[in-house]
Design an enzyme around this catalytic site. Structure first.
Site, PDB file in Angstrom:
ATOM      1  N   PRO A  45       0.822  -1.209   0.000  1.00 51.29           N
ATOM      2  CA  PRO A  45       0.000   0.000   0.000  1.00 51.29           C
ATOM      3  C   PRO A  45       0.859   1.263   0.000  1.00 51.29           C
ATOM      4  O   PRO A  45       1.958   1.258   0.559  1.00 51.29           O
ATOM      5  CB  PRO A  45      -0.807  -0.100   1.300  1.00 51.29           C
ATOM      6  CG  PRO A  45      -0.124  -1.123   2.142  1.00 51.29           C
ATOM      7  CD  PRO A  45       0.679  -1.997   1.235  1.00 51.29           C
ATOM      8  N   ASP A  46       0.381   2.339  -0.642  1.00 51.59           N
ATOM      9  CA  ASP A  46       1.090   3.619  -0.544  1.00 51.59           C
ATOM     10  C   ASP A  46       0.618   4.318   0.733  1.00 51.59           C
ATOM     11  O   ASP A  46      -0.074   3.716   1.566  1.00 51.59           O
ATOM     12  CB  ASP A  46       0.887   4.470  -1.811  1.00 51.59           C
ATOM     13  CG  ASP A  46      -0.567   4.878  -2.039  1.00 51.59           C
ATOM     14  OD1 ASP A  46      -1.414   4.587  -1.186  1.00 51.59           O
ATOM     15  OD2 ASP A  46      -0.852   5.493  -3.086  1.00 51.59           O
ATOM     16  N   PHE A  47       1.009   5.582   0.914  1.00 56.55           N
ATOM     17  CA  PHE A  47       0.572   6.316   2.108  1.00 56.55           C
ATOM     18  C   PHE A  47      -0.808   6.925   1.906  1.00 56.55           C
ATOM     19  O   PHE A  47      -1.686   6.806   2.731  1.00 56.55           O
ATOM     20  CB  PHE A  47       1.541   7.471   2.401  1.00 56.55           C
ATOM     21  CG  PHE A  47       2.738   7.084   3.211  1.00 56.55           C
ATOM     22  CD1 PHE A  47       2.880   5.811   3.730  1.00 56.55           C
ATOM     23  CD2 PHE A  47       3.738   8.020   3.472  1.00 56.55           C
ATOM     24  CE1 PHE A  47       3.992   5.471   4.468  1.00 56.55           C
ATOM     25  CE2 PHE A  47       4.844   7.692   4.221  1.00 56.55           C
ATOM     26  CZ  PHE A  47       4.968   6.407   4.710  1.00 56.55           C
ATOM     27  N   ARG A  48      -0.941   7.651   0.758  1.00 54.73           N
ATOM     28  CA  ARG A  48      -2.025   8.620   0.682  1.00 54.73           C
ATOM     29  C   ARG A  48      -3.211   8.252  -0.194  1.00 54.73           C
ATOM     30  O   ARG A  48      -4.160   9.025  -0.254  1.00 54.73           O
ATOM     31  CB  ARG A  48      -1.454   9.982   0.239  1.00 54.73           C
ATOM     32  CG  ARG A  48      -0.537  10.582   1.296  1.00 54.73           C
ATOM     33  CD  ARG A  48       0.048  11.908   0.903  1.00 54.73           C
ATOM     34  NE  ARG A  48       0.936  12.406   1.959  1.00 54.73           N
ATOM     35  CZ  ARG A  48       2.184  12.047   2.119  1.00 54.73           C
ATOM     36  NH1 ARG A  48       2.733  11.180   1.294  1.00 54.73           N
ATOM     37  NH2 ARG A  48       2.903  12.536   3.110  1.00 54.73           N
ATOM     38  N   ASN A 119      11.015   5.141  -2.167  1.00 55.84           N
ATOM     39  CA  ASN A 119      10.527   3.868  -1.631  1.00 55.84           C
ATOM     40  C   ASN A 119      11.572   3.192  -0.759  1.00 55.84           C
ATOM     41  O   ASN A 119      12.776   3.350  -0.953  1.00 55.84           O
ATOM     42  CB  ASN A 119      10.089   2.956  -2.775  1.00 55.84           C
ATOM     43  CG  ASN A 119       8.876   3.521  -3.482  1.00 55.84           C
ATOM     44  OD1 ASN A 119       8.245   4.439  -2.964  1.00 55.84           O
ATOM     45  ND2 ASN A 119       8.566   2.994  -4.647  1.00 55.84           N
ATOM     46  N   ASP A 121      11.190  -0.189  -0.124  1.00 62.46           N
ATOM     47  CA  ASP A 121      10.875  -1.616  -0.275  1.00 62.46           C
ATOM     48  C   ASP A 121      11.964  -2.411  -0.992  1.00 62.46           C
ATOM     49  O   ASP A 121      11.852  -3.630  -1.139  1.00 62.46           O
ATOM     50  CB  ASP A 121       9.529  -1.785  -1.004  1.00 62.46           C
ATOM     51  CG  ASP A 121       9.474  -1.040  -2.339  1.00 62.46           C
ATOM     52  OD1 ASP A 121      10.541  -0.885  -2.979  1.00 62.46           O
ATOM     53  OD2 ASP A 121       8.372  -0.615  -2.737  1.00 62.46           O
ATOM     54  N   HIS A 138      14.944   8.037   0.936  1.00 62.81           N
ATOM     55  CA  HIS A 138      14.410   7.852   2.286  1.00 62.81           C
ATOM     56  C   HIS A 138      14.964   6.591   2.950  1.00 62.81           C
ATOM     57  O   HIS A 138      14.332   6.010   3.826  1.00 62.81           O
ATOM     58  CB  HIS A 138      12.872   7.844   2.247  1.00 62.81           C
ATOM     59  CG  HIS A 138      12.299   9.172   1.833  1.00 62.81           C
ATOM     60  ND1 HIS A 138      11.000   9.336   1.449  1.00 62.81           N
ATOM     61  CD2 HIS A 138      12.871  10.396   1.762  1.00 62.81           C
ATOM     62  CE1 HIS A 138      10.791  10.623   1.135  1.00 62.81           C
ATOM     63  NE2 HIS A 138      11.915  11.273   1.321  1.00 62.81           N
ATOM     64  N   GLU A 245      -2.896  10.826 -10.411  1.00 63.48           N
ATOM     65  CA  GLU A 245      -3.414  12.195 -10.310  1.00 63.48           C
ATOM     66  C   GLU A 245      -2.297  13.155 -10.700  1.00 63.48           C
ATOM     67  O   GLU A 245      -1.117  12.804 -10.663  1.00 63.48           O
ATOM     68  CB  GLU A 245      -3.838  12.460  -8.856  1.00 63.48           C
ATOM     69  CG  GLU A 245      -2.743  12.032  -7.882  1.00 63.48           C
ATOM     70  CD  GLU A 245      -3.024  12.307  -6.423  1.00 63.48           C
ATOM     71  OE1 GLU A 245      -4.016  12.964  -6.126  1.00 63.48           O
ATOM     72  OE2 GLU A 245      -2.200  11.890  -5.587  1.00 63.48           O
TER      73      GLU A 245
HETATM   74  P1  CNA Z   1       2.114   8.727  -1.442  1.00 66.30           P
HETATM   75  O1  CNA Z   1       2.081  10.057  -0.802  1.00 66.30           O
HETATM   76  O2  CNA Z   1       1.291   7.644  -0.827  1.00 66.30           O
HETATM   77  O3  CNA Z   1       1.601   8.953  -2.956  1.00 66.30           O
HETATM   78  C1  CNA Z   1       1.457   7.908  -3.869  1.00 66.30           C
HETATM   79  C2  CNA Z   1       1.064   8.504  -5.194  1.00 66.30           C
HETATM   80  O4  CNA Z   1       1.047   7.461  -6.160  1.00 66.30           O
HETATM   81  C3  CNA Z   1      -0.316   9.146  -5.199  1.00 66.30           C
HETATM   82  O5  CNA Z   1      -0.279  10.333  -5.963  1.00 66.30           O
HETATM   83  C4  CNA Z   1      -1.199   8.080  -5.879  1.00 66.30           C
HETATM   84  O6  CNA Z   1      -2.267   8.640  -6.598  1.00 66.30           O
HETATM   85  C5  CNA Z   1      -0.210   7.457  -6.826  1.00 66.30           C
HETATM   86  N1  CNA Z   1      -0.478   6.066  -7.155  1.00 66.30           N
HETATM   87  C6  CNA Z   1      -0.873   5.054  -6.345  1.00 66.30           C
HETATM   88  N2  CNA Z   1      -0.938   3.896  -7.024  1.00 66.30           N
HETATM   89  C7  CNA Z   1      -0.571   4.186  -8.299  1.00 66.30           C
HETATM   90  C8  CNA Z   1      -0.433   3.406  -9.490  1.00 66.30           C
HETATM   91  N3  CNA Z   1      -0.669   2.100  -9.511  1.00 66.30           N
HETATM   92  N4  CNA Z   1      -0.050   4.038 -10.627  1.00 66.30           N
HETATM   93  C9  CNA Z   1       0.194   5.378 -10.637  1.00 66.30           C
HETATM   94  N5  CNA Z   1       0.088   6.152  -9.547  1.00 66.30           N
HETATM   95  C10 CNA Z   1      -0.277   5.558  -8.396  1.00 66.30           C
HETATM   96  O7  CNA Z   1       3.585   8.180  -1.630  1.00 66.30           O
HETATM   97  P2  CNA Z   1       4.930   9.004  -1.931  1.00 66.30           P
HETATM   98  O8  CNA Z   1       5.950   7.998  -2.308  1.00 66.30           O
HETATM   99  O9  CNA Z   1       4.709  10.161  -2.823  1.00 66.30           O
HETATM  100  O10 CNA Z   1       5.248   9.598  -0.476  1.00 66.30           O
HETATM  101  C11 CNA Z   1       6.471   9.532   0.047  1.00 66.30           C
HETATM  102  C12 CNA Z   1       6.602   8.526   1.197  1.00 66.30           C
HETATM  103  C13 CNA Z   1       5.814   7.265   1.032  1.00 66.30           C
HETATM  104  C14 CNA Z   1       8.014   8.068   1.228  1.00 66.30           C
HETATM  105  O11 CNA Z   1       8.607   8.523   2.385  1.00 66.30           O
HETATM  106  C15 CNA Z   1       8.000   6.537   1.197  1.00 66.30           C
HETATM  107  O12 CNA Z   1       8.979   6.002   2.017  1.00 66.30           O
HETATM  108  C16 CNA Z   1       6.653   6.182   1.661  1.00 66.30           C
HETATM  109  N6  CNA Z   1       6.141   4.825   1.311  1.00 66.30           N
HETATM  110  C17 CNA Z   1       6.896   3.933   0.632  1.00 66.30           C
HETATM  111  C18 CNA Z   1       6.372   2.692   0.320  1.00 66.30           C
HETATM  112  C19 CNA Z   1       7.226   1.718  -0.447  1.00 66.30           C
HETATM  113  O13 CNA Z   1       8.439   1.685  -0.229  1.00 66.30           O
HETATM  114  N7  CNA Z   1       6.648   0.923  -1.349  1.00 66.30           N
HETATM  115  C20 CNA Z   1       5.071   2.359   0.693  1.00 66.30           C
HETATM  116  C21 CNA Z   1       4.314   3.309   1.396  1.00 66.30           C
HETATM  117  C22 CNA Z   1       4.859   4.541   1.702  1.00 66.30           C
END
Ligand code: CNA
Length: 287
Positions: A45-48, A119, A121, A138, A245
């Site tokens: 899962p992402d954050f937002r 990321n 991960d 990060h 978005e």
């Molecule tokens: P965020 O703030 O959660 O944003 C994610 C963005 O990606 C949003 O604009 C979504 O609309 C978009 N999105 C989600 N799924 C898709 C998809 N399949 N295709 C295209 N766009 C998509 O995450 P950010 O990375 O911008 O925020 C930074 C944080 C999140 C960092 O500090 C990370 O460490 C942290 N994070 C990392 C992971 C990971 O390592 N996989 C997971 C969750 C959070």
């Protein structure tokens, strides 16, 4: 600019024109900037994202705010919620997505100047992108240490603790300077809020300045200083956004291309335009 403002460098604001730009040899130093959105298709899962994002699902952990899970003072006081989350995010349980593999293909074709990822991960490495081309802005789950005395903690023990969502404690015994056992909480070397970014992030920022194409993928561009990176791209250099978005200033310059939707689909479209699609799918299947 409005969507019909004529571009300066590209023939038109489209992926087809981006592919032409690459194929003509004018883009040999491609900088890629990524976030959690490129890993959601892997099951992380992402954050937002509303409903599916981590922040929407942290209520059960009883945190003051969702962001507290990555807050050092809170962690020192209560590290348990972080470890509940870490169990879900820990590397080894997930496979790279088509987007990761596309970046790896750029590296294979000597077109990847640098990847800046937020990321944690480690899926970039798993996709075969050479580590010298990656800035993990990060940090990552690859290493860990005590938050008090900074003594590194062994990987195998870390893996065991995380799999049980248990908080590991520093194993440092008495030293000449400190006769006590440390037993401080251990934290992966991921950057929490208000912590400094790795020096590599700042050292490599020049590479954005001399890029000839920038790809921004799967990030909300909400976290600074990373969110400022696309602003370092030189004027007239095309920037492409692959995201659900519109974010940051992407779309506001004459050579910005917006590919809104899921990034794997966007990347496949670009691979089609480049004639790389079969190779991309084959590389992805190989993993
Ligand atoms: P965020 O703030 O959660 O944003 C994610 C963005 O990606 C949003 O604009 C979504 O609309 C978009 N999105 C989600 N799924 C898709 C998809 N399949 N295709 C295209 N766009 C998509 O995450 P950010 O990375 O911008 O925020 C930074 C944080 C999140 C960092 O500090 C990370 O460490 C942290 N994070 C990392 C992971 C990971 O390592 N996989 C997971 C969750 C959070």
């Amino acid at each position: 600019v409005s969507d019909d403002t004529p571009p300066e460098t590209l023939r038109e604001r489209s992926l087809a024109a981006i592919a032409e730009h690459i194929k003509s040899g004018k883009a040999r130093r491609i900088v890629v900037m990524t976030g959690a959105g490129i890993s959601t298709a892997a099951g992380i899962p992402d954050f937002r994202s509303p409903e599916t994002g981590l922040y929407a699902n942290l209520a059960k952990l009883n945190l003051p705010r969702p962001e507290s899970v990555f807050d050092l003072p809170f962690f020192r006081h209560n590290p348990k919620p972080f470890y509940v989350l870490a169990k879900d995010l820990y590397p080894g349980n997930f496979y790279p997505t088509v987007s990761h593999v596309f970046i790896s293909l750029l590296a294979k074709k000597c077109l990847l100047h640098q990847l800046f990822t937020q990321n944690i991960d480690c899926l970039e490495r798993a996709a075969g992108i050479p580590s010298e081309l990656i800035v993990e802005a990060h940090g990552s789950f690859a290493t860990q240490r005590c938050i008090e005395c900074k003594t590194p903690f062994p990987d195998d023990l870390m893996r065991e603790h995380v799999s049980r969502a248990e908080v590991p404690r520093c194993m440092r015994g008495p030293t000449e300077l400190d006769p006590t056992h440390c037993e401080g909480f251990v934290k992966p070397d991921i950057v929490f809020f208000h912590e400094a970014l790795p020096s590599l992030f700042h050292d490599r920022m020049d590479l954005v300045d001399n890029a000839d194409l920038a790809l921004v993928m799967g990030t909300s561009l909400q976290v600074h200083p990373f969110a400022g990176l696309p602003e370092y791209v030189k004027k007239g250099v095309p920037r492409v956004l692959f995201n659900m978005e519109r974010v940051g200033s992407l779309g506001s310059l004459a050579d910005d291309v917006l590919e809104l939707g899921d990034c794997d689909t966007g990347v496949r479209k670009l691979a089609d335009e480049l004639g790389w699609r079969e190779e991309l799918e084959a590389e992805w299947r190989k993993l």
